[in-house]
Design an enzyme around this catalytic site. Sequence first.
Site, PDB file in Angstrom:
ATOM      1  N   ILE A  81      66.155  25.167-112.117  1.00 19.74           N
ATOM      2  CA  ILE A  81      65.512  24.521-110.976  1.00 19.74           C
ATOM      3  C   ILE A  81      65.958  25.179-109.680  1.00 19.74           C
ATOM      4  CG2 ILE A  81      65.196  22.319-109.771  1.00 19.74           C
ATOM      5  CD1 ILE A  81      66.222  21.042-112.506  1.00 19.74           C
ATOM      6  N   CYS A  82      64.996  25.549-108.855  1.00 22.77           N
ATOM      7  CA  CYS A  82      65.300  26.136-107.547  1.00 22.77           C
ATOM      8  C   CYS A  82      65.247  25.021-106.508  1.00 22.77           C
ATOM      9  CB  CYS A  82      64.281  27.226-107.223  1.00 22.77           C
ATOM     10  SG  CYS A  82      64.639  28.091-105.695  1.00 22.77           S
ATOM     11  N   LEU A  83      66.432  24.504-106.177  1.00 22.78           N
ATOM     12  CA  LEU A  83      66.553  23.401-105.221  1.00 22.78           C
ATOM     13  C   LEU A  83      67.869  23.594-104.481  1.00 22.78           C
ATOM     14  CD1 LEU A  83      65.344  20.662-104.258  1.00 22.78           C
ATOM     15  CD2 LEU A  83      66.645  19.581-106.096  1.00 22.78           C
TER      16      LEU A  83
END
Length: 147
Positions: A81-83
């Site tokens: 996840i790109c967060l």
Amino acid sequence: ALSRLRKELDMLHREPPPGISAWAKEDGSFEIEAVIHGAEDTPYARGSFHLLLAVPERYPFEPPRFTTPIYHPNIDSAGRICLDILNMPPKGAWKPSLNLPTVLSSIQLLMSHPNPDDGLMVEITHEYIHHPERFKQTAEERTRRHA
């Protein structure tokens, strides 16, 4: 770390954020399983998405990852996840004050509102920006199939 983790899991059991549940994979384990239900009026509606969170002894979290396939600009095929809150500074916005309910709620929000400015999957991000109806249709179909 285990004491804090138990408190946060207890918080999730007592007052779970809407559409989110989480539990220890085993008693005394540093692995957490979670389920996030897709929000209504999104391509992920009626889907149940499973995540696995590895909590290192040094706590804070290592990034959680999806174990349920999801068609999303900010989540890759391996479930990463790109967060920003999942990364340490200076590149990320992780703070020790963040907790498990906040992290899971942030992931749920990202599912509802992808960030095309920070796309992890180039082709999906392109489709999300330039062909939103095709993106929505593909995301809905994958949700029905996998979630």
